[in-house]
Design an enzyme around this catalytic site. Structure first.
Site, PDB file in Angstrom:
ATOM      1  N   ASP A  13       0.746  -1.138  -0.001  1.00 11.49           N
ATOM      2  CA  ASP A  13      -0.237  -0.010   0.035  1.00 11.49           C
ATOM      3  C   ASP A  13       0.844   1.385   0.086  1.00 11.49           C
ATOM      4  O   ASP A  13       1.987   1.207   0.394  1.00 11.49           O
ATOM      5  CB  ASP A  13      -0.874  -0.071   1.343  1.00 11.49           C
ATOM      6  CG  ASP A  13      -0.105   0.242   2.539  1.00 11.49           C
ATOM      7  OD1 ASP A  13       0.706  -0.624   2.813  1.00 11.49           O
ATOM      8  OD2 ASP A  13      -0.543   1.105   3.206  1.00 11.49           O
ATOM      9  N   GLU A  17       0.080  -0.434   5.831  1.00 14.61           N
ATOM     10  CA  GLU A  17       1.079   0.058   6.652  1.00 14.61           C
ATOM     11  C   GLU A  17       0.868   1.477   6.776  1.00 14.61           C
ATOM     12  O   GLU A  17       0.973   2.177   7.873  1.00 14.61           O
ATOM     13  CB  GLU A  17       2.482  -0.244   6.328  1.00 14.61           C
ATOM     14  CG  GLU A  17       3.433   0.102   7.287  1.00 14.61           C
ATOM     15  CD  GLU A  17       4.197   1.533   7.198  1.00 14.61           C
ATOM     16  OE1 GLU A  17       4.717   2.030   7.909  1.00 14.61           O
ATOM     17  OE2 GLU A  17       3.848   1.977   6.225  1.00 14.61           O
ATOM     18  N   HIS A  73       6.307   9.863   0.898  1.00 13.41           N
ATOM     19  CA  HIS A  73       5.009  10.527   1.222  1.00 13.41           C
ATOM     20  C   HIS A  73       5.150  12.034   0.592  1.00 13.41           C
ATOM     21  O   HIS A  73       3.846  12.751   0.534  1.00 13.41           O
ATOM     22  CB  HIS A  73       5.052  10.897   2.706  1.00 13.41           C
ATOM     23  CG  HIS A  73       5.147   9.402   3.413  1.00 13.41           C
ATOM     24  ND1 HIS A  73       4.676   9.575   4.775  1.00 13.41           N
ATOM     25  CD2 HIS A  73       5.467   7.976   3.061  1.00 13.41           C
ATOM     26  CE1 HIS A  73       4.395   8.275   5.255  1.00 13.41           C
ATOM     27  NE2 HIS A  73       5.210   7.470   4.105  1.00 13.41           N
ATOM     28  N   ASP A 130       8.814   3.347  -1.233  1.00 13.64           N
ATOM     29  CA  ASP A 130       8.355   3.174  -0.062  1.00 13.64           C
ATOM     30  C   ASP A 130       6.571   2.598  -0.415  1.00 13.64           C
ATOM     31  O   ASP A 130       5.892   3.399  -0.414  1.00 13.64           O
ATOM     32  CB  ASP A 130       7.938   4.418   0.948  1.00 13.64           C
ATOM     33  CG  ASP A 130       7.107   4.238   2.115  1.00 13.64           C
ATOM     34  OD1 ASP A 130       7.273   3.257   2.751  1.00 13.64           O
ATOM     35  OD2 ASP A 130       6.542   5.265   2.494  1.00 13.64           O
TER      36      ASP A 130
END
Length: 454
Positions: free
Chosen positions: A92, A156, A423, A123
Site C-alpha cells: 500500500d 501500513e 510521502h 516506499d
C-alpha cells in the site's frame, strides 16, 4: 577487483526488476476507499501473490486482516535445519497528494535524472522487489540457504494495525529467527545504513462544535464563537513559538547519541526555503529521532474558492504525533487527548477519535544478524562500513513482532533515503540503491545461514 557472483547476478536482473516495479507502481493501492477504489489494493495484493507463486513459495495466501485490508503471505522452505528469515514489505502507498505537482504521473514509473519516479517506488513497492531480487540471486548461485517467509502488508501507511492484530491472533504464522524489514533507508545514497530506532505514532481526529449552524459573519461575527478560529487557536497550543512540540506532560528534551545529521544537509534534504528557519531546538538528530513531534496533517474547512462570509459552526482536524523510543504510544495518546480537551477555547465542544497508533522501536545492533549484515554491506558497498541511524517514521509491526518473538533479531533496511522524498510529490527510487541493497540482502542471508551452522 573481480565482481562478486551475487553482484553480477543482481545486475543482470535489473531490467526485469524495473519492468516489475513498473507494473506494481501502476496499482493505485492507497488503503483508503475514500481516496481510491478498494479494488486497486486487491489487484496489487494479487500481483504480489502471483510473484511469490512464480518464485516457488508455498502456502501463499491473501490474509484478510481486521482493518478490512489484505496482507500477502508466502513460505519458501530451505535446507533441513536452516534458520527461518521473515522478509517484510508493504504494497500500500500514500495518496499522491497534488497530482499536478508531479513532473510525471504518480502511478507511472518514469526514469529521469538516473532515478525511477512513482508513488511507492521506494516506499515500499521497491522494498518488495528488493526481496525478489535477493532471492533470485541466491537461486542462481547455489540456492537459498535459509527458510524464507514473506509478508507484504496492505495497510501500513494508514496505521490501522490490521496485520499486527492478525499476527497476534495467529502467533505461529510469522515466527522466525530473524526479520528483515525492508521499509527504511540509507542515511544517504551510497552510505549503507541500518535503522536502529523508530519513532512510534498516534493519530487523532479532533472536532470542535460551537454553533447549531453557520452564521452570517457581518450579522453575528465578533460575538458568535467561530469553530474554525477555535481550531486554529487549539492547534497553535501544540507548539511553542520556536516550533517545539508542547503537549502537556510529554517530555521533549531527549538527546540522540549516535550518527548525527548536519543541519546544512538536512536543509538540503528537506528542501527548506532560503531564509526559513528550522523549528525546535537541539541537534537535528535530537529533533527527528529522539523527541516527539506533532504535525497537523489535515483540516476540514471551507476552500478559499467559493468561500462565503460565514462564521463556522464546526471544524475538524487530523493530528499526527510521532513518539520516540522510551515513550509509550498509549500514554502519549492519553496526554494528547487531554491536551486537546483542556486547551479548546471558549467552551467549544470537543470530540476526539483515535484513528491509528503504533509503538516506537529500538533494535539490538550488537546481535549476530547485524554482524552478518555488516559483512554483507562491505561487499555490496565497497569501501563503506555499515552505519546505524534513527528514523523519525513508524513501522508499528516492529513492536508487534518483537513482543510475539522476543528471541528474534530484527533488522531495518530499505530504499527510502532522503532523495526518495517518500510521502511527498515526485517520490523516486535510486536503481543503484535497489541493486546494492538487493546484493546486501542476498549476502546477508548467506552469512546468516553460515553463522547458524558455525
Amino acid at each position: 577487483m573481480t565482481a562478486h557472483p551475487i553482484s553480477e547476478t543482481v545486475a543482470s536482473l535489473m531490467p526485469r526488476a524495473k519492468a516489475e516495479l513498473t507494473e506494481l507502481v501502476a496499482f493505485q493501492s492507497v488503503a483508503d476507499p475514500a481516496v481510491f477504489p478498494k479494488s486497486e489494493c486487491e489487484a496489487a495484493a494479487a500481483w504480489v501473490a502471483d510473484a511469490l507463486h512464480a518464485e516457488g513459495f508455498q502456502d501463499v495466501d491473501l490474509l484478510d486482516t481486521p482493518d478490512g485490508t489484505q496482507s500477502v503471505y508466502g513460505f519458501l522452505p530451505g535446507p533441513a535445519g536452516a534458520p527461518t528469515v521473515l522478509l517484510y514489505a508493504h504494497y500500500d502507498v500514500q495518496p499522491p497528494l497534488d497530482e499536478s505537482a508531479w513532473i510525471s504521473p504518480p502511478f507511472e514509473l518514469t526514469e529521469r535524472d538516473g532515478r525511477w519516479f512513482g508513488r511507492g517506488a521506494a516506499d515500499c513497492k521497491g522494498g518488495f522487489v528488493m526481496h525478489l531480487l535477493a532471492l533470485r540471486a541466491l537461486k542462481a548461485n547455489g540456492g537459498v540457504p535459509v527458510s524464507v517467509k514473506v509478508i507484504a502488508e496492505g495497510s501500513e501507511e494508514q496505521g490501522t494495525g490490521g496485520l499486527e492484530q492478525y499476527a497476534q491472533a495467529h502467533p505461529e504464522l510469522l515466527a522466525a529467527d530473524t526479520v528483515v524489514i525492508g521499509d527504511t533507508g540509507n542515511f544517504r545514497v551510497g552510505l549503507p545504513t541500518v535503522t536502529s530506532t523508530l519513532r512510534g505514532m498516534t493519530m487523532l481526529r479532533v472536532r470542535l462544535d460551537t454553533l447549531e449552524g453557520n452564521l452570517h459573519s457581518g450579522q453575528f461575527g465578533g460575538a458568535a464563537p467561530d469553530a474554525l478560529a477555535a481550531m486554529i487557536q487549539l492547534l497553535a497550543s501544540l507548539r511553542a513559538e520556536d516550533g517545539t512540540t508542547t503537549v502537556d506532560g510529554l517530555t521533549t528534551d531527549a538527546e540522540w547519541d549516535g550518527l548525527q545529521y548536519p543541519e546544512k544537509e538536512f536543509r538540503q534534504d528537506a528542501k527548506v526555503l532560503d531564509g526559513v528557519e528550522l523549528i525546535s531546538t537541539g541537534t537535528v538528530a535530537d529533533r527527528i529521532w529522539a523527541r516527539p513531534a506533532v504535525t497537523v496533517i489535515g483540516i476540514d474547512c471551507p476552500a478559499v474558492v467559493g468561500a462565503t462570509p460565514s462564521v463556522q459552526a464546526s471544524a475538524r482536524a487530523q493530528i499526527s504525533l510521532r513518539v520516540p523510543p522510551g515513550t509509550d504510544a498509549g500514554e502519549a495518546t492519553k496526554l494528547l487527548t487531554a491536551h486537546l480537551r483542556a486547551h479548546a477555547p471558549w467552551g467549544a465542544r470537543v470530540s476526539v477519535e483515535q484513528v491509528g497508533q503504533g509503538q516506537p522501536f529500538r533494535a539490538d545492533i550488537t546481535s549476530p544478524a547485524y554482524t552478518a549484515m555488516a559483512e554483507a554491506m562491505r561487499i555490496a558497498y565497497p569501501g563503506q562500513e555499515m552505519q546505524s541511524s534513527g528514523m523519525g517514521g513508524s513501522i508499528p509491526l516492529c513492536n508487534a513482532l518483537s513482543e510475539l518473538y522476543p528471541e528474534a533479531e530484527i533488522l531495518l533496511i530499505g530504499l527510502s533515503e532522503p532523495e526518495a522524498q517518500i510521502h511527498a510529490v515526485n517520490e523516486s527510487v535510486s536503481p543503484e540503491e535497489l541493486e546494492r541493497l538487493s546484493v546486501a540482502e542476498a549476502l546477508f542471508l548467506q552469512n546468516y545461514a553460515a553463522s547458524k551452522k558455525a
